[in-house]
Enzyme design. Structure first.
Site, PDB file in Angstrom:
ATOM      1  N   LYS A  69      15.922  16.923  25.206  1.00  0.00           N
ATOM      2  CA  LYS A  69      16.427  15.553  25.350  1.00  0.00           C
ATOM      3  C   LYS A  69      16.754  15.292  26.815  1.00  0.00           C
ATOM      4  O   LYS A  69      17.222  16.187  27.536  1.00  0.00           O
ATOM      5  CB  LYS A  69      17.684  15.417  24.493  1.00  0.00           C
ATOM      6  N   SER A 164      21.388   9.419  18.707  1.00  0.00           N
ATOM      7  CA  SER A 164      20.674   9.039  19.893  1.00  0.00           C
ATOM      8  C   SER A 164      19.538   9.978  20.296  1.00  0.00           C
ATOM      9  O   SER A 164      18.816   9.698  21.252  1.00  0.00           O
ATOM     10  CB  SER A 164      21.653   8.958  21.069  1.00  0.00           C
ATOM     11  N   SER A 188      24.503  12.357  16.640  1.00  0.00           N
ATOM     12  CA  SER A 188      23.268  12.079  17.360  1.00  0.00           C
ATOM     13  C   SER A 188      22.107  13.024  17.137  1.00  0.00           C
ATOM     14  O   SER A 188      21.012  12.738  17.581  1.00  0.00           O
ATOM     15  CB  SER A 188      23.548  12.024  18.867  1.00  0.00           C
TER      16      SER A 188
END
Lengths: 517, 108
Positions: A69, A164, A188
């Site tokens: 990420k 997210s 997330s």
């Protein structure tokens, strides 16, 4: 399985890397990747190939393509957090977890897309645009959607990945990598895992180092692991967990990597069903799946008991206050002087800082900074910040009480519904959405417990739905064992994507699912 | 309580981020109303929780230099620099005194 193939010579690391890179190119419309590190990935693959040829691979992860990420620092590779504030920022170092992956020979394909600074539950609010859920393009979804014209609906009907860590989830789900790192502060990692039909593990706070993970909420952030099956998650966990002298919030206990039993036995367990998790807005479909899951455990001989976590309804508010307060503090480092975006305004230091931050942050981030500062004002500190910290203890104690009463694992839904179309999702603003969607995942972060999403079934619309297991602190082995048992029972279907078929077929001829362990 | 213009200005100054427009202010008001829901919880006798690891001792390593000497690396990411210095515009000028200020509040 891929690891075995690499060892046996059935496929080479460079071949594997190239296939994944070309798959990334053909699935570009998903917008899962912000940066694709093609050159370095191929170099890493070549190094790995040399090691395999001389019979000395570094381990199970050697040569395996992974994605990270974009809020983890990666040396020499742009790290943006999907924000204008860090566009063009090239990290001078690797986050500890990234370094650990590289030390094992993993091939880093690139950085995945997210909500700006990991704030959001849709992966729709980053500056590089929203991430599209690969299942939007699956045969399973297309078959179930009533469409007038084929191409017209594809454009407007695509569903979100959740967030997210949406980019990471989409990358794993679309077979462009075999494991991905996400982060989990309020759900997330688990939320997009549920929406994309992959396994999403949130480890216990303090188990995995946060050094190099750009912080959102220091007391709740953890790196998350996204894989296609529970065994893979256990392998990655084994390589990443453990004390890090560079992160003083990692515990010092020795961590022993473990393998999960092939035939887990759940008959001696007590499974708790928290009644407060039957939240308003929970779809009847998911309620049904949750109930069926409970029955599965009952039939296997486990004790299934309804329990209560009475302060659950306050967890969102508590999180809201603590999160904005910590964000206000963590975002203070972005002033344009040492790194990141810098405004041209140069009348004074303060005006430069203010202009830089206005230009660099989006509305969501700015809103949270301002709210956080409000709660931290002297006149508000006691009533908001300290109050929230007290409520946090009450929430954490709820879990402790339940675990002390003999419950081993809690079973809850992960999300309120299956993934919604983007056009519907953006009708509400980020804060409202987060408040709604996080309700099932977020108390776990307040208490620091480990939790995992296991893909369970497809909804009536042909989209993934997952269920969440919550375990006791540092009892990941038990948590993953139960998750693996459940995974075997539900046999979640493989996504049927045109782009993936040709790439995956020859490598995985006889296998039903594609995992690397 | 009402969120006064003074408080808003104070927040903008502390955060060095502006509300930009009425929507920003409304967002703050909503956030505060939301946070007020905490007031109904009875926290009598409850200690605030800073960290879930509060029962453990924090790790302190030996005070030995193990890394560093990476000035060149670190300077790469800064836009304005001179030799090994980060260059900042003049300091000690409070934000609000400047005419160029473009906050929503200035206009009201």
């Amino acid at each position: 399985q891929v690891s075995a193939a690499l060892r046996e010579g059935g496929v080479s690391p460079t071949e594997l890397c190239q296939r994944c890179l070309s798959l990334i190119k053909s699935t570009k419309f998903l917008n899962a990747y912000i940066t694709v590190a093609e050159e370095t990935a191929l170099k890493q693959a070549e190094e790995s190939e040399k090691r395999y040829r001389s019979g000395q691979p570094l381990g199970v992860l050697d040569g395996i393509p992974v994605a990270v990420k974009d809020n983890f620092n990666t040396a020499g590779i742009e790290t943006t957090c999907a924000s204008n504030m860090l566009k063009g920022y090239i990290s001078p170092y690797n986050a500890t977890v990234v370094q650990k992956l590289l030390d094992q020979g993993a091939v880093l394909l690139g950085k995945t897309n997210l909500d700006e600074f990991a704030m959001g539950s849709g992966s729709t609010d980053g500056v590089f645009g929203p991430v599209r859920n690969p299942w939007s393009y699956s045969r399973q979804y297309k078959e179930k959607s009533v469409s007038k014209s084929h191409s017209e609906d594809e454009e407007s009907n695509w569903v979100i990945t959740g967030g997210s860590s949406g980019g990471s989830a989409a990358a794993v789900s679309s077979f462009t990598c075999f494991a991905a790192l996400g982060s989990d502060t309020g759900g997330s990692t688990r939320n997009p895992a549920a929406h994309c039909g992959v396994v999403g593990l949130k480890p216990t706070y303090g188990l995995i180092s946060r050094h190099g993970l750009i912080p959102l909420v220091n007391s709740m952030d953890v790196p998350g692991i996204l894989t296609r099956c529970v065994d893979d998650a256990a392998v990655v966990l084994g390589l990443l967990a453990g004390h890090d002298p560079k992160d003083s919030t990692t515990i010092q206990d020795d961590f022993k990597p473990f393998e999960l039993p092939n035939l887990p036995d759940v008959s001696k367990l007590s499974i708790g069903i928290p009644k407060e998790y039957q939240a308003p807005g929970l779809s009847s479909e998911i309620l049904g799946l949750w109930s069926k899951a409970a029955d599965l455990f009952k039939n296997a001989g486990a004790k299934v008991i309804e329990v209560s976590l009475p302060h659950t309804c306050y967890s969102i508010v508590c999180y809201h206050v603590l999160c904005t307060a910590e964000v206000a503090s963590n975002m203070a480092r972005f002033d344009g002087l040492e790194y990141g975006h810098r405004s041209d305004m140069n009348k004074s230091t303060e005006s430069m800082y203010a202009a830089t931050r206005r230009e660099g942050f989006n509305d969501v981030v700015r809103g949270r900074i301002l709210s956080g500062n409000y709660f931290l004002l002297k006149q508000n500190y006691e009533n908001y910040f300290i109050k929230a910290q007290k409520v946090r203890r009450l929430i954490a104690n709820d879990f402790l009480k339940v675990f002390r009463s003999g419950i081993d694992i809690l079973l809850t839904p992960t999300t309120l519904s299956d993934p919604v179309p983007y056009t519907e999702f953006i009708k509400e603003d980020n804060r409202t959405r987060s408040a709604q969607d996080d309700i099932l995942t977020q108390a776990v972060n307040l208490a620091g417990l480990p939790a995992i999403n296991v893909p369970t079934a497809l909804s009536e619309r042909g989209l993934p739905v997952g269920l969440q297991f919550i375990g006791r602190s540092f009892q990941e082995k038990q948590l993953l064992t139960v998750a693996k048992w459940f995974e075997k029972q539900v046999k979640f279907p493989i996504i049927q994507l045109e782009e993936v078929k040709s790439h995956v077929q020859d490598v995985f001829q006889h296998r039903k699912s594609a995992s690397f362990s | 309580q009402e969120v006064t213009v003074e408080v808003l200005a104070h927040l903008e100054h502390l955060a060095l981020v502006d509300f930009r427009d009425a929507e920003g202010v409304e967002r703050l008001r909503k956030a505060i109303r939301f946070a007020d829901l905490l007031q109904v919880v009875n926290t009598e006798g409850v200690e605030p929780m800073d960290s879930v690891l509060e029962d453990r001792c924090l790790y302190l390593r030996e005070d030995d230099v193990t890394e560093g000497n990476c000035t060149k690396e670190l300077m790469k990411n800064a836009r304005e620099k001179v030799e090994e210095y980060f260059v900042a515009p003049p300091g000690n000028i409070p934000l609000l005194k400047l005419e160029e200020q473009e906050t929503f509040l200035q206009g009201s």
